[in-house]
Design a protein around this motif. Structure first.
Motif, short mmCIF file in Angstrom:
data_model
loop_
_atom_site.label_atom_id
_atom_site.label_comp_id
_atom_site.label_asym_id
_atom_site.label_seq_id
_atom_site.Cartn_x
_atom_site.Cartn_y
_atom_site.Cartn_z
N LYS A 126 -25.75 46.38 -9.18
CA LYS A 126 -27.11 46.56 -8.67
C LYS A 126 -27.82 45.24 -8.43
CE LYS A 126 -29.24 47.05 -13.25
NZ LYS A 126 -30.06 47.92 -14.12
N ASN A 127 -27.31 44.14 -9.00
CA ASN A 127 -27.94 42.82 -8.83
C ASN A 127 -27.23 41.97 -7.78
OD1 ASN A 127 -29.81 43.39 -10.92
ND2 ASN A 127 -28.32 42.74 -12.47
N THR A 128 -26.37 42.58 -7.00
CA THR A 128 -25.57 41.82 -6.03
C THR A 128 -26.42 41.04 -5.04
OG1 THR A 128 -23.79 43.45 -6.20
CG2 THR A 128 -23.76 42.00 -4.29
N LYS A 129 -27.53 41.62 -4.59
CA LYS A 129 -28.35 41.00 -3.55
C LYS A 129 -29.54 40.21 -4.09
CE LYS A 129 -27.14 44.47 -0.07
NZ LYS A 129 -27.65 45.45 0.92
N ALA A 130 -29.66 40.10 -5.41
CA ALA A 130 -30.79 39.37 -6.01
C ALA A 130 -30.66 37.88 -5.73
CB ALA A 130 -30.84 39.63 -7.51
N ASP A 131 -31.80 37.21 -5.53
CA ASP A 131 -31.82 35.78 -5.26
C ASP A 131 -32.20 34.95 -6.47
OD1 ASP A 131 -31.05 35.89 -2.55
OD2 ASP A 131 -33.08 36.47 -1.98
N GLU A 132 -32.61 35.58 -7.53
CA GLU A 132 -32.94 34.86 -8.76
C GLU A 132 -32.65 35.75 -9.96
OE1 GLU A 132 -37.71 35.89 -9.11
OE2 GLU A 132 -37.08 34.00 -8.16
N SER A 133 -32.50 35.11 -11.10
CA SER A 133 -32.17 35.84 -12.32
C SER A 133 -33.33 36.71 -12.77
CB SER A 133 -31.80 34.85 -13.43
OG SER A 133 -31.66 35.50 -14.66
N LEU A 134 -33.03 37.94 -13.14
CA LEU A 134 -34.05 38.85 -13.66
C LEU A 134 -34.37 38.56 -15.12
CD1 LEU A 134 -32.72 42.21 -12.14
CD2 LEU A 134 -34.43 40.64 -11.20
N VAL A 135 -33.60 37.65 -15.72
CA VAL A 135 -33.80 37.32 -17.12
C VAL A 135 -34.62 36.05 -17.29
CG1 VAL A 135 -32.66 36.79 -19.32
CG2 VAL A 135 -31.64 38.45 -17.75
N CYS A 136 -34.19 34.98 -16.61
CA CYS A 136 -34.86 33.69 -16.79
C CYS A 136 -35.60 33.23 -15.54
CB CYS A 136 -33.86 32.63 -17.22
SG CYS A 136 -32.64 32.21 -15.95
N GLY A 137 -35.42 33.89 -14.39
CA GLY A 137 -36.10 33.50 -13.16
C GLY A 137 -35.46 32.35 -12.42
N GLU A 138 -34.32 31.85 -12.89
CA GLU A 138 -33.64 30.73 -12.23
C GLU A 138 -33.05 31.19 -10.89
OE1 GLU A 138 -32.22 26.82 -11.76
OE2 GLU A 138 -33.60 27.66 -13.25
N HIS A 148 -20.98 35.76 -8.46
CA HIS A 148 -21.99 34.74 -8.71
C HIS A 148 -22.64 34.96 -10.06
CE1 HIS A 148 -22.55 34.03 -4.10
NE2 HIS A 148 -21.33 33.79 -4.53
N ALA A 149 -23.01 33.87 -10.72
CA ALA A 149 -23.61 33.94 -12.05
C ALA A 149 -24.81 33.02 -12.13
CB ALA A 149 -22.59 33.55 -13.12
N CYS A 150 -25.72 33.33 -13.04
CA CYS A 150 -26.88 32.46 -13.27
C CYS A 150 -26.42 31.17 -13.91
CB CYS A 150 -27.90 33.18 -14.16
SG CYS A 150 -29.32 32.15 -14.59
N SER A 151 -27.05 30.07 -13.54
CA SER A 151 -26.66 28.77 -14.10
C SER A 151 -26.92 28.69 -15.59
CB SER A 151 -27.41 27.65 -13.37
OG SER A 151 -28.82 27.83 -13.51
N ASN A 152 -27.79 29.58 -16.11
CA ASN A 152 -28.08 29.62 -17.55
C ASN A 152 -27.24 30.66 -18.29
OD1 ASN A 152 -30.12 27.63 -17.35
ND2 ASN A 152 -31.59 29.18 -16.66
N ASN A 153 -26.27 31.23 -17.58
CA ASN A 153 -25.32 32.18 -18.19
C ASN A 153 -25.98 33.44 -18.74
OD1 ASN A 153 -23.19 30.29 -17.75
ND2 ASN A 153 -23.75 29.25 -19.65
N CYS A 154 -27.08 33.87 -18.15
CA CYS A 154 -27.77 35.04 -18.67
C CYS A 154 -27.59 36.28 -17.80
CB CYS A 154 -29.27 34.75 -18.84
SG CYS A 154 -30.11 34.33 -17.30
N GLN A 155 -26.98 36.12 -16.60
CA GLN A 155 -26.86 37.27 -15.71
C GLN A 155 -25.75 37.06 -14.70
OE1 GLN A 155 -30.47 38.90 -13.73
NE2 GLN A 155 -29.30 38.71 -11.83
N LEU A 156 -25.08 38.16 -14.36
CA LEU A 156 -24.13 38.18 -13.25
C LEU A 156 -24.78 38.88 -12.07
CD1 LEU A 156 -20.78 39.18 -15.01
CD2 LEU A 156 -21.46 36.90 -14.23
N TYR A 157 -24.59 38.35 -10.88
CA TYR A 157 -25.09 38.99 -9.66
C TYR A 157 -24.03 39.98 -9.19
CZ TYR A 157 -28.61 35.36 -9.83
OH TYR A 157 -29.65 34.55 -10.23
N TRP A 158 -24.05 41.14 -9.85
CA TRP A 158 -22.98 42.12 -9.71
C TRP A 158 -23.57 43.51 -9.71
CZ3 TRP A 158 -19.69 44.45 -13.99
CH2 TRP A 158 -18.49 44.98 -13.49
#
Length: 290
Positions: free
Chosen positions: A184-196, A172-182
Motif C-alpha cells: 500500500k506504500n508503493t507510491k508514497a514519496d516520503e516515509s509515513l513514520v519519520c517524514g524523510e 525501496h526503503a526509507c534511509s532511516n530504516n523505518c519503512q519499506l515502500y511496498w
C-alpha cells in the motif's frame, strides 16, 4: 615432508626451528641464486633475502600459515589430470542440473523432441519448456576458445539468471530504516513514520528519481521449491522423517522441544514430510526490547 610446524604459534620450540631449517634446505636446493622470496608474515613472499635473513624473519615473525604448497620455492603447483570420461561426466552433470531445476521435463524428452523436429513434427512448447530448451541448448556450446555465444551485455546475463530462478526483487526503503515502500506504500514519496523523503534530494526533479535506499529481496518460495527440484537435495529435505534414526539422542533439530511443540500445535501440518519448518535467527537482535 611434514609441515605441521607451520601451525605452531610458539616459535621458540625446537620443533618449529627444525621445520624452518628443513624449509630453507628445500628452498635453496631449488634456488638458482643466493636469495629467495621470504615467506614470513611481514614479507609474504614479496621480498628477496639471503638464507640467514629469511631464517631470522621466520623465527621473529613466523611463516604465512596458508603457504602450504611451496610453489615460490621450487615445489610443483597442483595439476589436475583429466581422465578419459571426465568431459562426458561434466556434460551429464549440466543436463542433470537443468533437468532437476525444471522438474517434470527431462533431457531424454528434449533429445527426442529435437530428433522429431528434424522430420518436420513441430510443436510449440509451453513457457516453462521453452526456458528449458533455451538453457539446455546453450549448455551444449563451448564457452572458450572461439566461443561467440556469450551474453553480449549485463542485461542478457541477468536474463539467463532469471530463467534459472536466481532473480531478486528491488524494494525501496526509507534511509532511516523505518519503512519499506511496498504494497500500500508503493507510491508514497516520503516515509509515513519519520517524514524523510524517499528520493535523493539533488535528483528529485529528474526524469527518473533515485531512491535513497534499496532493499534487494530474494523471494523465499521459489528457492524452497527448487530444493525439491533436485533429486540430491529433495531426499535431504525429508531426511528428518525418512532417514533419521530415533535413538533418543539430541542430534537434529527434530529432537528439540521447539520442533515437537510445533508438531503438536499443528497436527495437520506435521505428518507431511515435505512441509518445511522455518526458524528465525535474530543474531542478537532483541525485537522485544528486553
Amino acid at each position: 615432508m611434514d609441515r605441521s610446524w607451520m601451525q605452531i604459534g610458539n616459535r621458540v620450540l625446537q620443533e618449529y626451528r627444525n621445520g624452518v631449517r628443513s624449509f630453507l634446505d628445500f628452498a635453496f636446493m631449488h634456488a638458482t641464486t643466493t636469495q629467495i622470496s621470504c615467506p614470513c608474515k611481514r614479507c609474504n613472499n614479496v621480498v628477496l633475502k639471503t638464507r640467514d635473513n629469511v631464517e631470522e624473519d621466520l623465527l621473529m615473525f613466523g611463516i604465512v600459515p596458508s603457504y602450504i604448497r611451496w610453489t615460490m620455492h621450487g615445489e610443483e603447483s597442483f595439476t589436475y589430470e583429466v581422465g578419459e570420461n571426465d568431459n562426458d561426466t561434466d556434460d551429464e552433470d549440466v543436463f542433470e542440473i537443468l533437468e532437476d531445476h525444471f522438474g517434470a521435463l527431462s533431457t531424454d524428452n528434449w533429445i527426442a523432441k529435437r530428433e522429431s523436429n528434424k522430420h518436420g513434427y513441430d510443436e510449440e512448447p509451453n513457457e516453462n519448456a521453452s526456458q528449458f530448451y533455451i538453457i539446455l541448448n546453450g549448455a551444449e556450446k563451448e564457452l572458450y576458445l572461439g566461443c561467440t555465444d556469450l551474453p553480449n551485455n549485463y542485461y542478457e546475463t541477468r536474463k539467463i539468471l532469471q530463467d534459472l530462478g536466481l532473480h531478486y526483487s528491488k524494494i525501496h526503503a526509507c534511509s532511516n530504516n523505518c519503512q519499506l515502500y511496498w504494497k500500500k506504500n508503493t507510491k508514497a514519496d516520503e516515509s509515513l513514520v519519520c517524514g524523510e523523503s524517499r528520493w535523493k534530494p539533488n535528483e528529485i526533479n529528474k526524469k527518473k528519481n533515485t531512491p535513497q535506499k534499496v532493499l534487494r529481496y530474494f523471494p523465499l518460495t521459489p528457492r524452497l521449491e527448487r530444493l525439491y527440484m533436485s533429486r540430491k537435495t529433495a531426499s535431504s529435505m525429508t531426511w528428518h522423517l525418512n532417514g533419521r534414526v530415533d535413538d533418543g539422542v539430541l542430534g537434529h533439530p527434530v529432537d528439540t522441544i521447539a520442533w515437537k511443540t510445533l508438531d503438536e500445535s499443528y497436527s495437520l501440518f506435521s505428518p507431511k514430510p515435505r512441509n518445511i519448518r522455518l526458524g528465525l535467527a535474530s543474531d542478537g537482535f532483541n525485537h522485544l526490547e528486553i
